[in-house]
Design an enzyme around this catalytic site. Structure first.
Site, PDB file in Angstrom:
ATOM      1  N   GLU A   1      -7.866  -8.109  64.840  1.00 24.25           N
ATOM      2  CA  GLU A   1      -8.195  -8.377  63.437  1.00 24.25           C
ATOM      3  C   GLU A   1      -8.475  -7.017  62.829  1.00 24.25           C
ATOM      4  O   GLU A   1      -9.465  -6.382  63.164  1.00 24.25           O
ATOM      5  CB  GLU A   1      -9.381  -9.329  63.343  1.00 24.25           C
TER       6      GLU A   1
ATOM      7  N   CYS B   1     -13.180  -5.961  55.782  1.00 21.87           N
ATOM      8  CA  CYS B   1     -11.730  -6.028  55.590  1.00 21.87           C
ATOM      9  C   CYS B   1     -11.329  -7.190  54.695  1.00 21.87           C
ATOM     10  O   CYS B   1     -10.204  -7.252  54.207  1.00 21.87           O
ATOM     11  CB  CYS B   1     -11.046  -6.146  56.938  1.00 21.87           C
TER      12      CYS B   1
END
Ligand code: ADP
Length: 498
Positions: free
Chosen positions: A257, A291
């Site tokens: 990720e 993010c």
């Protein structure tokens, strides 16, 4: 938590094979409080031999009772962990704020929800099953889903316990064992979690926690280790590439990720106040260090000036302050390095001709002087070619980009190497669906933003990652599928009979 003679919280042990042990070839490292720039904790870090020990313990656990434990018993352990976690969440939130600098009100909301992840994965632990595959009468074919094995979990510093829950949950639900290597900036909560793993009664070696360094340290050793089957990683793309290179030698499995440069699209027909709540909140949350945040705010031209003005007005309302102060909205950046990176991007934005509407400076007055504080920052007049629109800054910097119409919005949104999250605001249902369907991102939020739950698959297209965390999909990358073919006749033709 011990308090040592210098007033530092002391964590002198690693958690390996169910025991608290001193590092064999590591040492002690300081964890710095980003609001003061000074160490607040001293923590054991592990070297190669410690990783070897932890991997051996994880392998032994897999080959021991844990490997034979039925799903409902794994579930019971995970439920117990969830209860323990929930009971200590408020305390863990304080530790995470000290380690990372994140405002306590954010840490509290975040960690206050993590037990849901452990419960969700507990609920899935006894529902991991294959299929029967209908063929002709001569065979019975079925698939089984087996744990991938020993998982090396490498976590980042921006959301240490959330990203840990996203890995431990599916790993333990599927029957894997884990060596957890928390980020060197934020190792403390992982060791507190180890205490709960122990208390919950997981067999020794099922979860091992070894703080340490990345390149050339515990993270790299874990990635290189031939007896680790999979690396589950959250962090930067360049680190993922290094991990891939190291792990290629042993052909491990990987889930990644990685970063994002999310488009947050505001159409002129949106409920602008609601859109602003979401867009400003997700520009500056976690001091911009997530993010998922909407760092590219795409605004339809008829409302562009209004949105720019409102962004600036709202920036003025953000209370930057000490992380543990209840009133603080936004704490410091997590490290001096991160602060320097943010300030350098402010420079790039100005150099490339974006208009700095507000912010852009380090805060140095009084108590701020020692920490890594920066102002919430807004750039207007940004084009999607500028570095502040293309590269992940990981600081509280919103880049406001004007657009005309749906096609341009989609083109700008997708013109990025990333594809993790996206948001769009419109009161036209048809438009919302049309645009959402064209966006290349792992999650698209319509008239909301950052809705991330244990049930919602999360992960990236393109350079934003491999695989999905959360949801039922999270289990996939922790499982291998075995197909079993059983003949119902026991007869097999002789290829050389004639
Ligand atoms: P950042 O650069 O933003 O600090 P990273 O992506 O480098 O974040 O760090 C995330 C995690 O990856 C940390 O736990 C770090 O120790 C680890 N890490 C960094 N480099 C490597 C590497 N080469 N191999 C394995 N792990 C690494």
């Amino acid at each position: 938590m011990d308090i040592g003679h210098q007033g530092l919280a002391r964590y002198p042990h690693l958690f390996i094979g169910g025991e608290w042990v001193a590092p064999e070839d590591g040492g002690m490292m300081d964890s710095v409080d980003p609001s003061t720039g000074r160490p607040w904790a001293t923590v054991a870090w592990g070297g190669k031999r410690d990783i070897d020990r932890a991997v051996a313990a994880a392998r032994a656990a897999l080959d021991g009772p844990w490997g034979r434990m039925p799903g409902h018993e794994r579930a019971a352990l995970l439920y117990r962990l969830a209860d323990l976690y929930q009971a200590r969440a408020a305390e863990l939130a304080v530790l995470e704020s000290r380690d990372s600098g994140r405002a306590l009100r954010e840490s509290r909301a975040d960690l206050g929800a993590h037990h849901n992840w452990y419960r969700w994965f507990a609920s899935l632990a006894d529902k991991i099953w294959g299929r029967t595959v209908p063929m002709d009468d001569s065979v019975h074919v079925f698939t089984s889903r087996l744990p991938v094995g020993v998982v090396g979990a490498i976590t980042p510093w921006n959301a240490p316990m959330l990203t840990t829950a996203w890995k431990l949950g599916p790993a333990l639900a599927t029957g894997c064992t884990v060596v957890l290597k928390p980020a060197e900036l934020t190792p403390v909560t992982a060791l507190e979690l180890a205490k709960m793993i122990e208390q919950a009664g997981f067999p020794p070696g099922v979860v091992n926690v070894v703080p340490g360094y990345g390149a050339g340290g515990a993270g790299e050793y874990l990635t290189a280790h031939p007896d680790v089957d999979k690396i589950a990683f959250t962090g930067e793309g360049n680190t993922a590439k290094a991990i891939l290179r190291t792990g290629a030698e042993t052909l491990k499995r990987f889930s990644f990720e990685l970063g994002g440069k999310a488009p947050h699209i505001i159409f002129a027909d949106a409920d602008i106040d609601q859109a602003l709540n979401a867009a400003t909140g997700s520009a500056w949350a976690v001091c911009g260090q997530s993010c998922a945040l909407g760092s590219r705010v795409l605004v339809e031209r008829p409302v562009y000036d209004r949105v720019v003005e409102a962004f600036a007005a709202r920036a003025a309302k953000v209370r930057v302050g000490m992380p543990l102060d209840e009133a603080t909205h936004m704490g410091p950046q997590a490290s001096a390095e991160q602060l320097a990176k943010t300030l350098s991007y402010v420079g790039y934005g100005k150099d490339e001709g974006a208009e700095l509407i507000t912010g852009g400076n380090r805060l140095t007055e009084g108590a701020f002087g020692d920490g890594y504080f920066v102002q919430p920052t807004v750039f207007a007049g940004v084009t999607n070619q500028m570095r502040i629109a293309r590269e992940e800054i990981f600081g509280p910097v919103a880049a406001l980009i004007p657009f005309d119409g749906e096609d341009e919005a989609v083109a700008i949104a997708n013109d990025t190497t990333y594809g993790l999250t996206a948001g769009l605001w419109s009161q036209d249902v048809g438009r919302a669906h049309r645009v959402a369907a064209r966006i290349r991102a792992g999650i698209v939020w319509v008239n909301t933003y950052r809705y991330i739950r244990w049930t919602t698959p999360y992960g990236g297209f393109k350079a934003s990652g491999w695989g999905r965390e959360n949801g039922v999909e999270a289990l996939d990358s922790y499982l291998e599928t075995r197909t079993t073919v059983v003949s119902t006749t026991g007869r097999f033709p002789d290829a050389y009979a004639n």
